[in-house]
Design a protein around this motif. Structure first.
Motif, PDB file in Angstrom:
ATOM      1  N   THR A  44       0.832  -1.189   0.000  1.00 53.96           N
ATOM      2  CA  THR A  44       0.000   0.000   0.000  1.00 53.96           C
ATOM      3  C   THR A  44       0.878   1.254   0.000  1.00 53.96           C
ATOM      4  OG1 THR A  44      -0.186  -0.046   2.406  1.00 53.96           O
ATOM      5  CG2 THR A  44      -1.943  -1.133   1.184  1.00 53.96           C
ATOM      6  N   GLN A  45       2.197   1.054   0.273  1.00 52.50           N
ATOM      7  CA  GLN A  45       3.123   2.199   0.287  1.00 52.50           C
ATOM      8  C   GLN A  45       4.086   2.181  -0.896  1.00 52.50           C
ATOM      9  OE1 GLN A  45       4.903   1.415   4.107  1.00 52.50           O
ATOM     10  NE2 GLN A  45       2.858   1.109   4.917  1.00 52.50           N
ATOM     11  N   VAL A  46       4.555   0.982  -1.276  1.00 57.09           N
ATOM     12  CA  VAL A  46       5.518   0.846  -2.369  1.00 57.09           C
ATOM     13  C   VAL A  46       4.822   0.167  -3.538  1.00 57.09           C
ATOM     14  CG1 VAL A  46       7.723  -0.155  -3.063  1.00 57.09           C
ATOM     15  CG2 VAL A  46       7.390   0.582  -0.713  1.00 57.09           C
ATOM     16  N   LYS A  47       5.002   0.723  -4.726  1.00 57.72           N
ATOM     17  CA  LYS A  47       4.341   0.147  -5.892  1.00 57.72           C
ATOM     18  C   LYS A  47       5.208  -0.985  -6.456  1.00 57.72           C
ATOM     19  CE  LYS A  47       1.925   1.891  -9.960  1.00 57.72           C
ATOM     20  NZ  LYS A  47       2.692   1.430 -11.123  1.00 57.72           N
ATOM     21  N   PRO A  48       4.690  -2.221  -6.458  1.00 60.91           N
ATOM     22  CA  PRO A  48       5.511  -3.307  -7.000  1.00 60.91           C
ATOM     23  C   PRO A  48       5.705  -3.149  -8.505  1.00 60.91           C
ATOM     24  CG  PRO A  48       3.288  -4.089  -6.517  1.00 60.91           C
ATOM     25  CD  PRO A  48       3.358  -2.679  -6.011  1.00 60.91           C
ATOM     26  N   VAL A  49       6.845  -3.649  -8.999  1.00 64.95           N
ATOM     27  CA  VAL A  49       7.146  -3.551 -10.430  1.00 64.95           C
ATOM     28  C   VAL A  49       6.424  -4.666 -11.181  1.00 64.95           C
ATOM     29  CG1 VAL A  49       9.002  -3.651 -12.132  1.00 64.95           C
ATOM     30  CG2 VAL A  49       9.379  -2.494  -9.934  1.00 64.95           C
ATOM     31  N   MET A  50       5.656  -4.284 -12.178  1.00 67.43           N
ATOM     32  CA  MET A  50       4.936  -5.270 -12.988  1.00 67.43           C
ATOM     33  C   MET A  50       5.922  -6.014 -13.892  1.00 67.43           C
ATOM     34  SD  MET A  50       1.786  -4.944 -12.050  1.00 67.43           S
ATOM     35  CE  MET A  50       0.844  -5.834 -13.300  1.00 67.43           C
ATOM     36  N   PHE A  51       5.597  -7.273 -14.173  1.00 67.86           N
ATOM     37  CA  PHE A  51       6.490  -8.110 -14.980  1.00 67.86           C
ATOM     38  C   PHE A  51       6.781  -7.479 -16.349  1.00 67.86           C
ATOM     39  CE2 PHE A  51       7.225 -11.929 -17.724  1.00 67.86           C
ATOM     40  CZ  PHE A  51       8.429 -12.292 -17.158  1.00 67.86           C
ATOM     41  N   GLN A  52       5.748  -6.947 -17.000  1.00 70.91           N
ATOM     42  CA  GLN A  52       5.934  -6.358 -18.336  1.00 70.91           C
ATOM     43  C   GLN A  52       6.905  -5.179 -18.301  1.00 70.91           C
ATOM     44  OE1 GLN A  52       5.376  -7.684 -21.119  1.00 70.91           O
ATOM     45  NE2 GLN A  52       4.344  -9.345 -20.032  1.00 70.91           N
ATOM     46  N   ASP A  53       6.836  -4.375 -17.234  1.00 69.23           N
ATOM     47  CA  ASP A  53       7.747  -3.233 -17.098  1.00 69.23           C
ATOM     48  C   ASP A  53       9.172  -3.710 -16.848  1.00 69.23           C
ATOM     49  OD1 ASP A  53       5.585  -1.536 -17.419  1.00 69.23           O
ATOM     50  OD2 ASP A  53       5.193  -1.430 -15.263  1.00 69.23           O
ATOM     51  N   PHE A  54       9.302  -4.776 -16.072  1.00 69.05           N
ATOM     52  CA  PHE A  54      10.621  -5.357 -15.804  1.00 69.05           C
ATOM     53  C   PHE A  54      11.277  -5.788 -17.124  1.00 69.05           C
ATOM     54  CE2 PHE A  54      13.521  -8.863 -15.052  1.00 69.05           C
ATOM     55  CZ  PHE A  54      14.265  -8.439 -13.957  1.00 69.05           C
ATOM     56  N   ILE A  55      10.480  -6.414 -17.988  1.00 69.24           N
ATOM     57  CA  ILE A  55      10.987  -6.900 -19.272  1.00 69.24           C
ATOM     58  C   ILE A  55      11.384  -5.739 -20.186  1.00 69.24           C
ATOM     59  CG2 ILE A  55      10.284  -8.122 -21.415  1.00 69.24           C
ATOM     60  CD1 ILE A  55      10.548 -10.019 -19.104  1.00 69.24           C
ATOM     61  N   SER A  56      10.567  -4.690 -20.205  1.00 63.58           N
ATOM     62  CA  SER A  56      10.717  -3.691 -21.263  1.00 63.58           C
ATOM     63  C   SER A  56      11.543  -2.468 -20.873  1.00 63.58           C
ATOM     64  CB  SER A  56       9.327  -3.245 -21.740  1.00 63.58           C
ATOM     65  OG  SER A  56       8.614  -2.704 -20.642  1.00 63.58           O
ATOM     66  N   ASP A  57      11.820  -2.284 -19.569  1.00 65.36           N
ATOM     67  CA  ASP A  57      12.322  -0.972 -19.202  1.00 65.36           C
ATOM     68  C   ASP A  57      13.423  -1.069 -18.139  1.00 65.36           C
ATOM     69  OD1 ASP A  57      12.388   1.801 -18.595  1.00 65.36           O
ATOM     70  OD2 ASP A  57      10.881   1.486 -17.032  1.00 65.36           O
ATOM     71  N   SER A 167       6.230 -12.512 -10.465  1.00 66.04           N
ATOM     72  CA  SER A 167       5.936 -11.101 -10.243  1.00 66.04           C
ATOM     73  C   SER A 167       4.483 -10.805 -10.594  1.00 66.04           C
ATOM     74  CB  SER A 167       6.837 -10.236 -11.126  1.00 66.04           C
ATOM     75  OG  SER A 167       8.165 -10.299 -10.683  1.00 66.04           O
ATOM     76  N   PHE A 168       4.031  -9.633 -10.173  1.00 64.64           N
ATOM     77  CA  PHE A 168       2.704  -9.183 -10.588  1.00 64.64           C
ATOM     78  C   PHE A 168       2.677  -9.118 -12.121  1.00 64.64           C
ATOM     79  CE2 PHE A 168       3.015  -7.668  -6.255  1.00 64.64           C
ATOM     80  CZ  PHE A 168       1.743  -7.907  -5.771  1.00 64.64           C
ATOM     81  N   GLY A 169       1.663  -9.707 -12.709  1.00 63.00           N
ATOM     82  CA  GLY A 169       1.535  -9.692 -14.164  1.00 63.00           C
ATOM     83  C   GLY A 169       2.277 -10.827 -14.851  1.00 63.00           C
TER      84      GLY A 169
END
Ligand SMILES: [Zn+2]
Length: 250
Positions: A44-57, A167-169
């Motif tokens: 609720t405080q830290v936004k987890p990194v989505m799998f697609q973002d991990f792959i692309s960025d 991961s999320f996603g």
């Protein structure tokens, strides 16, 4: 805690031949690992990194490693609690066939459990998304904390290195989910602990167990999605409950 419920569960465990435990975050809170998804929890405080973002960025990969390396320091020192140890004992001495867990902390194995299916993977290891190389996570987290650089895969030097968690996603591993379902189908007692049974596949595994003839028992501090569907619900601390049962059995 109702002693009648504890007695009922102790009797059920004594007669069961194939107990399958299904555990979530509530199993490890007594080990000092916070339930990230609970209200006020980390997500609720830290936004987890989505799998697609991990792959692309690259920036997302950096943020992922920052969060994971911080988290690793937190639970690198965590120890199994009495609940983990009871389940390890029950695998040796009672009819516990195995554990399916949503937890990524490796504490069931640290307590001595052998048959553990980690449906969300493990944060104790890293894995290369390209060549499948796996290694203990410690050195890679230390590298990141020291160099502030995303570590590269030492095997292929080209793939993206990520914790061996879902991961999320990111889709679950089909083979892992298949093994979990197969184990749950063999259960004559499905013992659900520390999960609210909201997300899949947590929501369907207890249903599968019941369809294949298991009794369903839920031990959780809060209400879950399947309380009305369970044969027995104990709303209490897990470590305390399992310790009380073991005292009754031995
Ligand atoms: Zn690689």
């Amino acid at each position: 805690m109702s002693s009648t419920n504890i007695e009922t569960l102790a009797e059920t465990i004594q007669t069961a031949r194939h107990i399958v435990a299904f555990t979530g975050a509530g199993m490890s809170t007594d080990s000092g690992i916070p339930d990230f998804r609970s209200p006020g929890g980390k997500w609720t405080q830290v936004k987890p990194v989505m799998f697609q973002d991990f792959i692309s960025d690259h920036e997302s990969r950096y943020e992922y490693w920052r969060q994971k390396s911080e988290g690793f320091e937190e639970f690198g020192t965590a120890e199994p609690n009495a609940g983990h140890r009871m389940l390890a004992t029950w695998e040796k001495e009672r009819g516990l066939s195995g554990i399916v867990t949503q937890n990524i902390d490796g504490l069931h194995q640290a307590a001595g459990s052998k048959s553990v299916i980690e449906i969300h993977g493990t944060a104790r290891e890293v894995q290369c998304l390209r060549c499948g190389f796996r290694d203990k996570a410690d050195d890679y987290c230390k590298y990141f904390l020291r160099e502030q650089k995303v570590p590269a895969c030492p095997a292929c030097n080209a793939g993206l290195l990520k914790h061996a968690t879902i991961s999320f996603g990111q889709p679950l591993e089909a083979s892992v989910l298949k093994a979990a379902t197969a184990l749950v189908r063999t259960a004559d007692l499905m013992l659900v602990m520390g999960t609210s049974l909201v997300v899949e596949p947590a929501a369907s595994l207890p249903v599968t167990a019941k369809q294949y003839g298991a009794k369903l028992v839920i031990v959780n501090r809060d209400a879950t999605q399947h309380d009305s569907f369970a044969d027995l619900v104990i709303r209490d601390n897990i470590a305390k409950t399992l310790t009380a049962i073991e005292a009754m059995l031995s």
